[in-house]
Design a protein around this motif. Structure first.
Motif, PDB file in Angstrom:
ATOM      1  N   LYS A  22      53.645 125.944   6.730  1.00 10.96           N
ATOM      2  CA  LYS A  22      53.149 126.311   5.399  1.00 10.96           C
ATOM      3  C   LYS A  22      54.187 127.122   4.633  1.00 10.96           C
ATOM      4  O   LYS A  22      54.420 126.888   3.443  1.00 10.96           O
ATOM      5  CB  LYS A  22      51.846 127.093   5.523  1.00 10.96           C
ATOM      6  N   ALA A  23      54.828 128.066   5.305  1.00 17.48           N
ATOM      7  CA  ALA A  23      55.850 128.891   4.650  1.00 17.48           C
ATOM      8  C   ALA A  23      57.020 128.039   4.179  1.00 17.48           C
ATOM      9  O   ALA A  23      57.553 128.254   3.081  1.00 17.48           O
ATOM     10  CB  ALA A  23      56.332 129.987   5.598  1.00 17.48           C
ATOM     11  N   LEU A  24      57.401 127.049   4.971  1.00 23.82           N
ATOM     12  CA  LEU A  24      58.501 126.169   4.569  1.00 23.82           C
ATOM     13  C   LEU A  24      58.108 125.351   3.337  1.00 23.82           C
ATOM     14  O   LEU A  24      58.886 125.246   2.382  1.00 23.82           O
ATOM     15  CB  LEU A  24      58.910 125.251   5.721  1.00 23.82           C
ATOM     16  N   GLY A  25      56.923 124.777   3.343  1.00 26.26           N
ATOM     17  CA  GLY A  25      56.472 124.000   2.189  1.00 26.26           C
ATOM     18  C   GLY A  25      56.422 124.839   0.920  1.00 26.26           C
ATOM     19  O   GLY A  25      56.881 124.408  -0.152  1.00 26.26           O
ATOM     20  N   GLU A  26      55.878 126.046   1.035  1.00 27.93           N
ATOM     21  CA  GLU A  26      55.812 126.961  -0.107  1.00 27.93           C
ATOM     22  C   GLU A  26      57.201 127.327  -0.608  1.00 27.93           C
ATOM     23  O   GLU A  26      57.454 127.368  -1.816  1.00 27.93           O
ATOM     24  CB  GLU A  26      55.056 128.230   0.285  1.00 27.93           C
ATOM     25  N   THR A  27      58.106 127.583   0.313  1.00 33.18           N
ATOM     26  CA  THR A  27      59.470 127.989  -0.054  1.00 33.18           C
ATOM     27  C   THR A  27      60.217 126.854  -0.743  1.00 33.18           C
ATOM     28  O   THR A  27      60.901 127.083  -1.750  1.00 33.18           O
ATOM     29  CB  THR A  27      60.244 128.481   1.191  1.00 33.18           C
ATOM     30  N   ILE A  28      60.095 125.655  -0.222  1.00 31.68           N
ATOM     31  CA  ILE A  28      60.755 124.498  -0.856  1.00 31.68           C
ATOM     32  C   ILE A  28      60.274 124.366  -2.292  1.00 31.68           C
ATOM     33  O   ILE A  28      61.075 124.213  -3.223  1.00 31.68           O
ATOM     34  CB  ILE A  28      60.504 123.215  -0.042  1.00 31.68           C
ATOM     35  N   ALA A  29      58.955 124.432  -2.495  1.00 30.66           N
ATOM     36  CA  ALA A  29      58.396 124.294  -3.846  1.00 30.66           C
ATOM     37  C   ALA A  29      58.799 125.464  -4.744  1.00 30.66           C
ATOM     38  O   ALA A  29      59.222 125.266  -5.889  1.00 30.66           O
ATOM     39  CB  ALA A  29      56.879 124.178  -3.767  1.00 30.66           C
ATOM     40  N   ALA A  30      58.687 126.689  -4.224  1.00 34.15           N
ATOM     41  CA  ALA A  30      58.988 127.880  -5.023  1.00 34.15           C
ATOM     42  C   ALA A  30      60.451 127.921  -5.465  1.00 34.15           C
ATOM     43  O   ALA A  30      60.763 128.450  -6.535  1.00 34.15           O
ATOM     44  CB  ALA A  30      58.650 129.146  -4.235  1.00 34.15           C
ATOM     45  N   ARG A  31      61.323 127.351  -4.659  1.00 35.51           N
ATOM     46  CA  ARG A  31      62.753 127.365  -4.977  1.00 35.51           C
ATOM     47  C   ARG A  31      63.155 126.160  -5.825  1.00 35.51           C
ATOM     48  O   ARG A  31      64.339 125.950  -6.099  1.00 35.51           O
ATOM     49  CB  ARG A  31      63.570 127.418  -3.689  1.00 35.51           C
ATOM     50  N   GLY A  32      62.175 125.327  -6.244  1.00 30.46           N
ATOM     51  CA  GLY A  32      62.434 124.224  -7.162  1.00 30.46           C
ATOM     52  C   GLY A  32      62.967 122.965  -6.525  1.00 30.46           C
ATOM     53  O   GLY A  32      63.496 122.092  -7.217  1.00 30.46           O
ATOM     54  N   HIS A  33      62.815 122.833  -5.208  1.00 33.88           N
ATOM     55  CA  HIS A  33      63.278 121.633  -4.526  1.00 33.88           C
ATOM     56  C   HIS A  33      62.112 120.690  -4.278  1.00 33.88           C
ATOM     57  O   HIS A  33      60.941 121.066  -4.431  1.00 33.88           O
ATOM     58  CB  HIS A  33      63.964 122.008  -3.208  1.00 33.88           C
ATOM     59  N   GLU A  34      62.418 119.462  -3.916  1.00 32.05           N
ATOM     60  CA  GLU A  34      61.398 118.460  -3.645  1.00 32.05           C
ATOM     61  C   GLU A  34      61.304 118.224  -2.145  1.00 32.05           C
ATOM     62  O   GLU A  34      62.315 118.265  -1.441  1.00 32.05           O
ATOM     63  CB  GLU A  34      61.741 117.160  -4.378  1.00 32.05           C
ATOM     64  N   LEU A  35      60.095 117.951  -1.683  1.00 32.22           N
ATOM     65  CA  LEU A  35      59.845 117.715  -0.267  1.00 32.22           C
ATOM     66  C   LEU A  35      59.692 116.223  -0.008  1.00 32.22           C
ATOM     67  O   LEU A  35      58.968 115.528  -0.719  1.00 32.22           O
ATOM     68  CB  LEU A  35      58.565 118.435   0.168  1.00 32.22           C
ATOM     69  N   VAL A  36      60.359 115.738   1.028  1.00 32.49           N
ATOM     70  CA  VAL A  36      60.185 114.381   1.541  1.00 32.49           C
ATOM     71  C   VAL A  36      59.651 114.537   2.961  1.00 32.49           C
ATOM     72  O   VAL A  36      60.183 115.334   3.739  1.00 32.49           O
ATOM     73  CB  VAL A  36      61.522 113.598   1.563  1.00 32.49           C
ATOM     74  N   THR A 167      63.744 131.684   9.523  1.00 28.94           N
ATOM     75  CA  THR A 167      62.903 131.810   8.335  1.00 28.94           C
ATOM     76  C   THR A 167      63.229 130.701   7.334  1.00 28.94           C
ATOM     77  O   THR A 167      64.386 130.284   7.211  1.00 28.94           O
ATOM     78  CB  THR A 167      63.091 133.171   7.613  1.00 28.94           C
ATOM     79  N   PRO A 168      62.220 130.252   6.589  1.00 31.63           N
ATOM     80  CA  PRO A 168      62.458 129.246   5.549  1.00 31.63           C
ATOM     81  C   PRO A 168      63.433 129.728   4.477  1.00 31.63           C
ATOM     82  O   PRO A 168      64.264 128.944   4.008  1.00 31.63           O
ATOM     83  CB  PRO A 168      61.068 128.998   4.960  1.00 31.63           C
ATOM     84  N   ASP A 169      63.357 130.998   4.065  1.00 30.71           N
ATOM     85  CA  ASP A 169      64.275 131.497   3.040  1.00 30.71           C
ATOM     86  C   ASP A 169      65.729 131.387   3.488  1.00 30.71           C
ATOM     87  O   ASP A 169      66.596 131.008   2.699  1.00 30.71           O
ATOM     88  CB  ASP A 169      63.950 132.950   2.670  1.00 30.71           C
ATOM     89  N   ASP A 170      66.000 131.727   4.750  1.00 27.76           N
ATOM     90  CA  ASP A 170      67.375 131.622   5.258  1.00 27.76           C
ATOM     91  C   ASP A 170      67.854 130.170   5.254  1.00 27.76           C
ATOM     92  O   ASP A 170      69.018 129.902   4.942  1.00 27.76           O
ATOM     93  CB  ASP A 170      67.472 132.206   6.675  1.00 27.76           C
ATOM     94  N   ILE A 171      66.976 129.245   5.591  1.00 30.89           N
ATOM     95  CA  ILE A 171      67.344 127.817   5.558  1.00 30.89           C
ATOM     96  C   ILE A 171      67.696 127.392   4.140  1.00 30.89           C
ATOM     97  O   ILE A 171      68.747 126.776   3.913  1.00 30.89           O
ATOM     98  CB  ILE A 171      66.208 126.928   6.100  1.00 30.89           C
ATOM     99  N   ILE A 172      66.826 127.700   3.195  1.00 26.23           N
ATOM    100  CA  ILE A 172      67.054 127.257   1.818  1.00 26.23           C
ATOM    101  C   ILE A 172      68.295 127.929   1.235  1.00 26.23           C
ATOM    102  O   ILE A 172      69.082 127.276   0.538  1.00 26.23           O
ATOM    103  CB  ILE A 172      65.801 127.490   0.940  1.00 26.23           C
TER     104      ILE A 172
END
Length: 177
Positions: A22-36, A167-172
């Motif tokens: 869930k944190a990864l999905g939220e982070t991808i969206a919040a940072r303006g990226h698209e999820l596949v 963490t998702p933030d570190d990945i992004i």
């Protein structure tokens, strides 16, 4: 950036894996990226996608004819494409993505991860990969990959195009560089 996420489609998982997805999905969206992702509303796959949709993100699913025929539900609020089989599904996901993140998962997740890693190593794909290591899940895999390099069994350092994060933030942050 279109970020492809590979992960478990199993249900009844420990909350730590669900929370990470869930944190990864939220982070991808919040940072303006698209999820596949794999399209279905099941396991971590559904968790990461539903979180991205809820956060207002753009989400693309790639499902298969066979799994859909078995009654698997597709995540609501996404753009979805159906492919005839798993191999074609992976190819489609890879072709539409700029980067790859792997969450904990099983055989299918490992197949997807190693397929992408092999394509990058062979020069067939220009991308980066990341492992979201939830509570040490990927520690044995990382040790095996490092050993393959140390012993010369792998002809290149896998860390040249993949890294491990907690963490998702570190990945992004890493993917955006």
């Amino acid at each position: 950036m279109k970020i492809c996420v590979f992960c478990s489609s199993s249900d009844n998982l420990d909350a730590k894996y669900v929370d990470a997805a869930k944190a990864l999905g939220e982070t991808i969206a919040a940072r303006g990226h698209e999820l596949v992702f794999g399209g279905y509303d099941k396991g971590l796959m559904g968790d990461v996608a539903n979180a991205a949709v809820a956060a207002g993100g753009c989400v693309f699913g790639v499902t298969t004819t066979g799994l859909t025929a078995k009654g698997r539900a597709i995540v609501e609020g996404i753009e979805n494409v159906e492919e005839p089989d798993l191999s074609t599904r992976i190819k489609h996901m890879v072709n539409m993505s700029d980067a790859f993140v792997t969450l904990p998962g099983g055989l299918g997740t490992f197949e997807e991860f190693f397929s992408v890693m092999s394509q990058i190593k062979a020069g067939e794909l220009k991308a980066t990969c990341a492992l979201l290591d939830v509570d040490g899940y990927f520690k044995p895999l990382v040790e095996m990959l490092d050993l393959s390099c140390e012993t010369g069994l792998n002809s290149c350092d896998w860390r040249a195009f993949c890294d491990v994060f907690t963490t998702p933030d570190d990945i992004i942050d890493w993917l955006e560089k």
